[in-house]
Design a protein around this motif. Structure first.
Motif, PDB file in Angstrom:
ATOM      1  N   ASP A   1      -4.843   2.623   1.702  1.00 43.70           N
ATOM      2  CA  ASP A   1      -6.104   2.636   2.447  1.00 43.70           C
ATOM      3  C   ASP A   1      -6.255   3.934   3.241  1.00 43.70           C
ATOM      4  OD1 ASP A   1      -6.483   0.125   1.454  1.00 43.70           O
ATOM      5  OD2 ASP A   1      -5.937  -0.921   3.301  1.00 43.70           O
ATOM      6  N   TYR A   2      -5.167   4.377   3.855  1.00 49.11           N
ATOM      7  CA  TYR A   2      -5.209   5.556   4.718  1.00 49.11           C
ATOM      8  C   TYR A   2      -5.665   6.781   3.934  1.00 49.11           C
ATOM      9  CZ  TYR A   2      -3.587   8.759   8.425  1.00 49.11           C
ATOM     10  OH  TYR A   2      -3.509   9.687   9.422  1.00 49.11           O
ATOM     11  N   PHE A   3      -5.096   6.970   2.754  1.00 49.36           N
ATOM     12  CA  PHE A   3      -5.394   8.171   1.962  1.00 49.36           C
ATOM     13  C   PHE A   3      -6.441   7.904   0.870  1.00 49.36           C
ATOM     14  CE2 PHE A   3      -0.987   9.008   3.436  1.00 49.36           C
ATOM     15  CZ  PHE A   3      -1.227  10.180   4.128  1.00 49.36           C
ATOM     16  N   LYS A   4      -6.917   6.647   0.791  1.00 48.52           N
ATOM     17  CA  LYS A   4      -7.808   6.254  -0.311  1.00 48.52           C
ATOM     18  C   LYS A   4      -7.209   6.766  -1.628  1.00 48.52           C
ATOM     19  CE  LYS A   4     -11.977   6.072   2.557  1.00 48.52           C
ATOM     20  NZ  LYS A   4     -11.034   5.864   3.703  1.00 48.52           N
ATOM     21  N   ALA A   5      -5.922   6.529  -1.784  1.00 42.93           N
ATOM     22  CA  ALA A   5      -5.179   7.109  -2.904  1.00 42.93           C
ATOM     23  C   ALA A   5      -5.263   6.238  -4.148  1.00 42.93           C
ATOM     24  CB  ALA A   5      -3.719   7.283  -2.505  1.00 42.93           C
ATOM     25  N   GLN A   6      -5.079   6.876  -5.285  1.00 40.41           N
ATOM     26  CA  GLN A   6      -5.066   6.168  -6.555  1.00 40.41           C
ATOM     27  C   GLN A   6      -3.870   6.589  -7.401  1.00 40.41           C
ATOM     28  OE1 GLN A   6      -9.104   6.977  -8.104  1.00 40.41           O
ATOM     29  NE2 GLN A   6      -9.452   4.815  -7.685  1.00 40.41           N
ATOM     30  N   LYS A   7      -3.490   5.711  -8.311  1.00 39.45           N
ATOM     31  CA  LYS A   7      -2.441   6.072  -9.255  1.00 39.45           C
ATOM     32  C   LYS A   7      -2.851   7.317 -10.017  1.00 39.45           C
ATOM     33  CE  LYS A   7      -2.053   2.368 -11.605  1.00 39.45           C
ATOM     34  NZ  LYS A   7      -1.592   1.403 -12.623  1.00 39.45           N
TER      35      LYS A   7
ATOM     36  N   GLY B   1      12.176   5.984  -1.012  1.00 40.58           N
ATOM     37  CA  GLY B   1      12.130   4.524  -0.958  1.00 40.58           C
ATOM     38  C   GLY B   1      13.313   3.870  -1.650  1.00 40.58           C
ATOM     39  N   SER B   2      13.294   2.542  -1.657  1.00 43.55           N
ATOM     40  CA  SER B   2      14.431   1.778  -2.167  1.00 43.55           C
ATOM     41  C   SER B   2      14.604   1.931  -3.672  1.00 43.55           C
ATOM     42  CB  SER B   2      14.258   0.310  -1.807  1.00 43.55           C
ATOM     43  OG  SER B   2      13.059  -0.195  -2.366  1.00 43.55           O
ATOM     44  N   ARG B   3      13.571   2.417  -4.359  1.00 45.27           N
ATOM     45  CA  ARG B   3      13.698   2.623  -5.810  1.00 45.27           C
ATOM     46  C   ARG B   3      14.323   3.973  -6.131  1.00 45.27           C
ATOM     47  NH1 ARG B   3       7.715   0.666  -7.923  1.00 45.27           N
ATOM     48  NH2 ARG B   3       7.539  -1.132  -6.556  1.00 45.27           N
ATOM     49  N   GLY B   4      14.542   4.806  -5.083  1.00 47.78           N
ATOM     50  CA  GLY B   4      15.132   6.110  -5.305  1.00 47.78           C
ATOM     51  C   GLY B   4      14.101   7.199  -5.541  1.00 47.78           C
ATOM     52  N   TYR B   5      12.847   6.912  -5.245  1.00 48.32           N
ATOM     53  CA  TYR B   5      11.784   7.886  -5.449  1.00 48.32           C
ATOM     54  C   TYR B   5      11.058   8.161  -4.135  1.00 48.32           C
ATOM     55  CZ  TYR B   5      12.546   7.260 -10.398  1.00 48.32           C
ATOM     56  OH  TYR B   5      13.130   7.233 -11.629  1.00 48.32           O
ATOM     57  N   LEU B   6      10.484   9.363  -4.024  1.00 48.63           N
ATOM     58  CA  LEU B   6       9.694   9.713  -2.857  1.00 48.63           C
ATOM     59  C   LEU B   6       8.471   8.806  -2.768  1.00 48.63           C
ATOM     60  CD1 LEU B   6       9.747  12.026  -0.636  1.00 48.63           C
ATOM     61  CD2 LEU B   6       7.849  13.016  -1.943  1.00 48.63           C
ATOM     62  N   GLU B   7       8.256   8.239  -1.600  1.00 47.37           N
ATOM     63  CA  GLU B   7       7.090   7.394  -1.358  1.00 47.37           C
ATOM     64  C   GLU B   7       6.301   7.940  -0.178  1.00 47.37           C
ATOM     65  OE1 GLU B   7       8.021   3.246  -0.835  1.00 47.37           O
ATOM     66  OE2 GLU B   7       9.428   3.237  -2.514  1.00 47.37           O
ATOM     67  N   ILE B   8       4.999   7.768  -0.225  1.00 47.86           N
ATOM     68  CA  ILE B   8       4.141   8.023   0.928  1.00 47.86           C
ATOM     69  C   ILE B   8       3.802   6.657   1.516  1.00 47.86           C
ATOM     70  CG2 ILE B   8       2.051   9.148   1.780  1.00 47.86           C
ATOM     71  CD1 ILE B   8       3.871  11.074   0.265  1.00 47.86           C
ATOM     72  N   ALA B   9       4.063   6.485   2.809  1.00 46.04           N
ATOM     73  CA  ALA B   9       3.844   5.189   3.448  1.00 46.04           C
ATOM     74  C   ALA B   9       3.129   5.396   4.772  1.00 46.04           C
ATOM     75  CB  ALA B   9       5.175   4.472   3.669  1.00 46.04           C
ATOM     76  N   VAL B  10       2.683   4.292   5.365  1.00 49.11           N
ATOM     77  CA  VAL B  10       2.153   4.306   6.725  1.00 49.11           C
ATOM     78  C   VAL B  10       2.899   3.212   7.474  1.00 49.11           C
ATOM     79  CG1 VAL B  10       0.137   3.738   8.147  1.00 49.11           C
ATOM     80  CG2 VAL B  10      -0.118   5.259   6.185  1.00 49.11           C
ATOM     81  N   ASN B  11       3.529   3.543   8.592  1.00 43.64           N
ATOM     82  CA  ASN B  11       4.322   2.562   9.327  1.00 43.64           C
ATOM     83  C   ASN B  11       3.461   1.373   9.745  1.00 43.64           C
ATOM     84  OD1 ASN B  11       6.278   1.212  10.776  1.00 43.64           O
ATOM     85  ND2 ASN B  11       6.232   2.604  12.539  1.00 43.64           N
ATOM     86  N   CYS B  12       3.817   0.169   9.228  1.00 41.88           N
ATOM     87  CA  CYS B  12       3.052  -1.055   9.501  1.00 41.88           C
ATOM     88  C   CYS B  12       1.586  -0.918   9.088  1.00 41.88           C
ATOM     89  CB  CYS B  12       3.182  -1.495  10.952  1.00 41.88           C
ATOM     90  SG  CYS B  12       4.805  -2.171  11.308  1.00 41.88           S
ATOM     91  N   GLY B  13       1.329  -0.105   8.069  1.00 45.47           N
ATOM     92  CA  GLY B  13      -0.038   0.028   7.582  1.00 45.47           C
ATOM     93  C   GLY B  13      -0.025   0.274   6.084  1.00 45.47           C
TER      94      GLY B  13
ATOM     95  N   GLY C   1       0.813  -1.212   0.000  1.00 47.39           N
ATOM     96  CA  GLY C   1       0.000   0.000   0.000  1.00 47.39           C
ATOM     97  C   GLY C   1       0.847   1.263   0.000  1.00 47.39           C
ATOM     98  N   ASN C   2       2.167   1.148  -0.214  1.00 49.46           N
ATOM     99  CA  ASN C   2       3.017   2.328  -0.331  1.00 49.46           C
ATOM    100  C   ASN C   2       2.738   3.037  -1.656  1.00 49.46           C
ATOM    101  OD1 ASN C   2       4.418   1.729   2.109  1.00 49.46           O
ATOM    102  ND2 ASN C   2       5.719   0.267   0.997  1.00 49.46           N
TER     103      ASN C   2
ATOM    104  N   PRO D   1       1.266   8.085   8.993  1.00 50.70           N
ATOM    105  CA  PRO D   1       1.813   8.300   7.657  1.00 50.70           C
ATOM    106  C   PRO D   1       3.167   9.012   7.689  1.00 50.70           C
ATOM    107  CG  PRO D   1      -0.046   9.775   8.043  1.00 50.70           C
ATOM    108  CD  PRO D   1       0.079   8.917   9.261  1.00 50.70           C
ATOM    109  N   LEU D   2       3.948   8.781   6.664  1.00 49.60           N
ATOM    110  CA  LEU D   2       5.251   9.429   6.539  1.00 49.60           C
ATOM    111  C   LEU D   2       5.611   9.530   5.066  1.00 49.60           C
ATOM    112  CD1 LEU D   2       8.172   6.950   6.906  1.00 49.60           C
ATOM    113  CD2 LEU D   2       5.834   6.150   7.284  1.00 49.60           C
TER     114      LEU D   2
END
Lengths: 247, 247, 247
Positions: free
Chosen positions: B233-239, B217-229, B165-166, B212-213
C-alpha cells in the motif's frame, strides 16, 4: 513451519485453526484461540504466531493449562486464556537446543515456535525450554474486557468479523450474567452505531431472511448477524466498533 | 489431488505450502518452492502444479536433489532449484502405469502429479517413471536472475507480495555478496520507483511504526517492508517492479 | 471441527475439499461434492456443512454409496449424488450419544457433524446414528438440472466460478449426449449473455492466449474459460447466469 514441525516430529498431526487473522491483530487472535482450544484433544500444542514484535526483545512463552500447551509471543495473545485461570505453569522459551540452527530476524514462527512445538509434541517437558515465569507477569491486553458504564450499559466491542459477515463481540456469557438476567431473557437492547436490535435470538432462523439479530454464537460470545445475509455489509461495521447492551 | 494421493498412499502426510500463487505465476511459485523445500523432512515429495501449459506438449519431470524429490511441469518452475546445483537425477514422467486411468485435459495435477507423488511417497524409484533427462535441458526462466547494471547497480525485481504487503525481491544473499560488502553494511541505497530507502535493517523493529525498511527476509531474499504496515500500500507496488541497489 | 474429529478419532486424516463456497450456496457445494468424492479412498467420510438452516428443524442425514459415506444437512446438497443412483442406505442423524454434550444453535458442524464423522471414521455403523430414511424423501434442488428448451437448446447455468475465473456450468457429459452427437463434435454454439463461442475445445491451449473457449473441465462439466486469462472478467459473468448450447 509445517515442514519444521514434521522434521522434528514426523508423527505430528497439524491443524490450521485460521489464516484469516488480519496482520498484527493480536486481540482477534486471542479470542479465536480461546474459542477453539478446548475442542482439541488433550496434549495438543497450540502455536500462535501473531507476532508483530518479531526481532525485538519480546519474550516467547510456553504455557500449560487443563492438559493443553500453548506456545506464543508474550504480547497479550494469551489474555483470555489467562483470564480463565487454572494455569499449571509458564516458562520463557529460551533454550536454543530446541530452535533451528540459524535464526532469521523476521520469522520466528518457523525458526523457534515450530521446532519448539515439535519437541513438545514429542514429549519434551516445559521445564526444558527455559526458566519458570509467574503467569501474573505475562502481558495482558487491557482493551479485551467489556465493562459496565455509569449508565448501566454493558459496553463491549467488535473483535472480529467472520467470512459470513457476522460481527463477533467480546461480550461473553459471563458478562451477560452481570446484566439483570430476567430482563435479558425478555428484551435487552443492543446498540451498534445508530441501529438498535431488541432481544437476543436463539437461532438465525428466529428472524426473517435478511433481518439483523443478536445471538450468542458458537464461540460463546455475543454476535450480531443477519439471517442469510452479512451483518458487516448491513451495518457497514468494522472491527473495534462499540456495542452497547442495556435492559 | 489429496484424495488421489491418499488413495495411492494412505499413510502420506500432506502439507499445502501455499494457495496464494496468482494464476500462471510460475516465477513467484519458483521462488516460493526454493524458499520452503529445505525446511521439510528428507524424502518429502514436493509437488508443484502451476501449470498453464496443461493439455499442451510440455513435459512433466521428477527431480531428485539433496534427499528431496520434486514433481513439476517443465516450465521453468524449477529454475532456482536448478541454480543451487547438486542435482542427483531428473526423469521425464511418462509411464502411465502411475497415472489415473482417465486423464482430463485440464487438471493433470489430479490425474498425473498426484498419483505419481503418491507412488514416489510409497518408495517407487524415479527411474520407473520414465527416461532420464539431462538437467541442463530443463526449461529455465531467464527473468529470474538479478544483474549488475553498467552503472554498478544491482538490479532485481519484486517477485511476490505476501499477505502482510511485504515486497519480496529476487535479490538473494549471494547477490548482495557481489556488492562492495563493507559499504553494504553501512549505507546501501535501495530504490523502488521514485522512493529511496537507505541501509538494510536487521529487524522490522529497527525503524519506527509505519516506516519503510529493507531487510533480508526469512526466505533469504531482500524484502521491502513497512514496520506494522503494508509496503504494498505504501509504495503502491506491483509484482515485476524493478528494485535498484547501489552503494 | 477438526479438533472435535481428532478427539473422537485421533487416527483420522482430514482433508479440506474447499473453503471457497460462498455463504449459503448449497448448489455450488453440491456440484463440488459430486466432482470430488470419487477421487478419495473408499470408506472416506465426506462432511458437508453448507448449512444455512442450522438451528431450524432441518434434518441431518448420513448416506452410504459406493463405499463412501456422506454426512450433510437435508437441504439439497446431496442432489447430484442422489441423481447418480446406487444409494446403499440413508439414515437421519438423531442419536445424541454421538454429538457433543452441549449443542450451540449456530454451529452444528462442530457440535454434531464433526463428532458423528469421527465416530463413522472409527467404524460406527450408519444404523446406530438414527432411523432409516427413504432416499426418495431427501430434499432435492430443482434448479440443479439443465433442460432442453422448446427450440432444442440445452439450457444450463453457471454453478460456480473458480479462482482462475473459469465458469463452471451444470451441463455434464451425460447432458451433452442428449444433443445430436455428430453435430456436437463439429460445431455446437455456446451462448453466454450476448457472446457466442463456437465448438468445444479439448484443451486450453487450442485457442490463442486471452481467447475464450468452451471445454469439458476436470469435474466433468462444461466450462467457459479464457486461455491464460479469466472468463469471469472477460464476460463479467456471475453465478446463476444462463448458458445456452445449440447445434
Amino acid at each position: 513451519m509445517k515442514g519444521v514441525i514434521l522434521t522434528v516430529d514426523p508423527s505430528a498431526t497439524i491443524v490450521d485453526i485460521t489464516h484469516h487473522i488480519d496482520p498484527q491483530d493480536i486481540l482477534s487472535a486471542a479470542y479465536m484461540l480461546r474459542a477453539s482450544y478446548r475442542f482439541f484433544p488433550k496434549k495438543t500444542v497450540h502455536v500462535s504466531v501473531v507476532d508483530p514484535g518479531v526481532g525485538s526483545k519480546r519474550d516467547i512463552v510456553a504455557l500449560k493449562k487443563s492438559g493443553h500447551i500453548f506456545v506464543a509471543p508474550d504480547n497479550g495473545i494469551l489474555t483470555p486464556i489467562l483470564e480463565e485461570g487454572q494455569i499449571d505453569s509458564v516458562v520463557t522459551v529460551e533454550n536454543p537446543d530446541f530452535f533451528l540452527d540459524i535464526l532469521s530476524q523476521t520469522f520466528h514462527g518457523r525458526d523457534i515456535f515450530a521446532p519448539v512445538a515439535g519437541h513438545l509434541s514429542r514429549g519434551v517437558a516445559l521445564g526444558e525450554l527455559g526458566s519458570r515465569k509467574d503467569p501474573q507477569r505475562l502481558k495482558r491486553l487491557t482493551t479485551a474486557t467489556p465493562y459496565l458504564s455509569s449508565r448501566g450499559e454493558l459496553v463491549g466491542m467488535i473483535i472480529s468479523i467472520d467470512r459470513f459477515g457476522n460481527l463477533i463481540t467480546n461480550i461473553g456469557a459471563a458478562d451477560l450474567e452481570r446484566m439483570n438476567r430476567r430482563q435479558l431473557e425478555t428484551l435487552p437492547t443492543i446498540r451498534i452505531a445508530e441501529y438498535t436490535i431488541r432481544g437476543i435470538s436463539s437461532s438465525y432462523q428466529h428472524v426473517p431472511h435478511q433481518t439483523p439479530l443478536a445471538i450468542v454464537g458458537s464461540r460463546g460470545y455475543l454476535e450480531i448477524a443477519v439471517n442469510c445475509g452479512s451483518a458487516k455489509d448491513y451495518f457497514k461495521a468494522q472491527k473495534g466498533e462499540v456495542i452497547r447492551l442495556s435492559c
